[in-house]
Design a protein around this motif. Structure first.
Motif, short mmCIF file in Angstrom:
data_model
loop_
_atom_site.label_atom_id
_atom_site.label_comp_id
_atom_site.label_asym_id
_atom_site.label_seq_id
_atom_site.Cartn_x
_atom_site.Cartn_y
_atom_site.Cartn_z
N GLU A 147 41.69 -22.63 -8.24
CA GLU A 147 40.87 -22.32 -9.42
C GLU A 147 41.20 -20.93 -9.96
O GLU A 147 41.30 -20.72 -11.16
CB GLU A 147 39.38 -22.44 -9.09
CG GLU A 147 38.94 -23.87 -8.87
CD GLU A 147 37.47 -23.97 -8.50
OE1 GLU A 147 36.72 -22.99 -8.72
OE2 GLU A 147 37.08 -25.03 -8.00
N ARG A 148 41.37 -19.99 -9.05
CA ARG A 148 41.73 -18.63 -9.45
C ARG A 148 43.12 -18.61 -10.07
O ARG A 148 43.34 -17.95 -11.10
CB ARG A 148 41.68 -17.71 -8.23
CG ARG A 148 42.09 -16.30 -8.55
CD ARG A 148 41.94 -15.39 -7.33
NE ARG A 148 42.76 -14.23 -7.52
CZ ARG A 148 43.59 -13.73 -6.64
NH1 ARG A 148 43.71 -14.29 -5.46
NH2 ARG A 148 44.30 -12.68 -6.91
N ARG B 288 42.80 -19.99 -13.62
CA ARG B 288 42.16 -19.02 -14.52
C ARG B 288 43.13 -17.93 -14.94
O ARG B 288 43.26 -17.61 -16.13
CB ARG B 288 40.96 -18.34 -13.83
CG ARG B 288 39.69 -19.07 -13.82
CD ARG B 288 38.53 -18.18 -13.37
NE ARG B 288 38.80 -17.35 -12.20
CZ ARG B 288 38.57 -17.72 -10.95
NH1 ARG B 288 38.07 -18.91 -10.68
NH2 ARG B 288 38.82 -16.89 -9.95
N ARG C 93 44.88 -17.20 -18.68
CA ARG C 93 44.78 -15.92 -19.39
C ARG C 93 46.16 -15.46 -19.86
O ARG C 93 46.30 -14.96 -20.97
CB ARG C 93 44.14 -14.86 -18.49
CG ARG C 93 42.69 -15.17 -18.18
CD ARG C 93 42.16 -14.26 -17.10
NE ARG C 93 40.85 -14.71 -16.67
CZ ARG C 93 40.30 -14.41 -15.50
NH1 ARG C 93 40.96 -13.62 -14.64
NH2 ARG C 93 39.12 -14.87 -15.19
N GLU D 272 36.28 -23.86 -21.15
CA GLU D 272 37.14 -23.09 -20.25
C GLU D 272 37.95 -22.06 -21.04
O GLU D 272 38.07 -20.90 -20.64
CB GLU D 272 38.07 -24.06 -19.51
CG GLU D 272 39.02 -23.42 -18.55
CD GLU D 272 39.92 -24.43 -17.86
OE1 GLU D 272 40.48 -24.08 -16.81
OE2 GLU D 272 40.08 -25.56 -18.36
N ARG E 128 35.76 -19.19 -22.12
CA ARG E 128 35.44 -18.31 -20.99
C ARG E 128 36.59 -17.33 -20.75
O ARG E 128 36.36 -16.13 -20.55
CB ARG E 128 35.18 -19.14 -19.73
CG ARG E 128 34.74 -18.31 -18.53
CD ARG E 128 34.49 -19.13 -17.29
NE ARG E 128 35.72 -19.75 -16.85
CZ ARG E 128 35.88 -21.05 -16.62
NH1 ARG E 128 34.87 -21.88 -16.75
NH2 ARG E 128 37.04 -21.53 -16.23
N GLU E 129 37.83 -17.80 -20.82
CA GLU E 129 38.97 -16.92 -20.58
C GLU E 129 39.22 -15.99 -21.77
O GLU E 129 39.60 -14.83 -21.58
CB GLU E 129 40.22 -17.73 -20.23
CG GLU E 129 40.06 -18.63 -19.01
CD GLU E 129 39.37 -18.00 -17.81
OE1 GLU E 129 39.49 -16.77 -17.61
OE2 GLU E 129 38.71 -18.72 -17.07
#
Length: 107
Positions: A11-12, A15, A19, A54, A57-58
């Motif tokens: 998940e990290r 993300r 980005r 998603e 959020r980023e």
């Protein structure tokens, strides 16, 4: 007893890679920037299950780090463009702090 290697936090990884994809997309869209629908299309080329939530959020994360400027219209749509600092990260002219999966410079 040998240490067991730890599995990466997927998940990290996702993300942080998303980005970087956002930064690359907005760097290619300079100086105008891009609508969130365009950025989402790029993200979905790599992550077909990427969602608008998603992406937002980023984008918000990058906005808080002052790497992008977000414009939010009254009808709910977002667009974004790189700040000067965001351009510097995209062009490898400054160090990239943790939280963005920018590949190591190889040239």
């Amino acid at each position: 007893m040998k240490d067991i290697p730890q599995m990466p936090d997927m998940e990290r990884v996702r993300r942080e890679h998303m980005r970087w994809l956002i930064i690359l997309t907005l760097n290619n869209a300079r100086p105008i920037g891009a609508a969130e629908s365009v950025i989402l299309t790029v993200a979905q080329a790599i992550y077909p299950d990427a969602t608008p939530q998603e992406l937002r959020r980023e984008l918000d994360y990058l906005d808080e780090r002052e790497l992008v400027d977000i414009t939010k219209t009254p009808d709910g749509r977002w667009s974004a463009k790189l700040t000067r600092s965001g351009v510097d990260v995209a062009e490898y002219t400054v160090d990239c702090e943790p939280g963005i999966a920018r590949p190591a410079k190889y040239w």
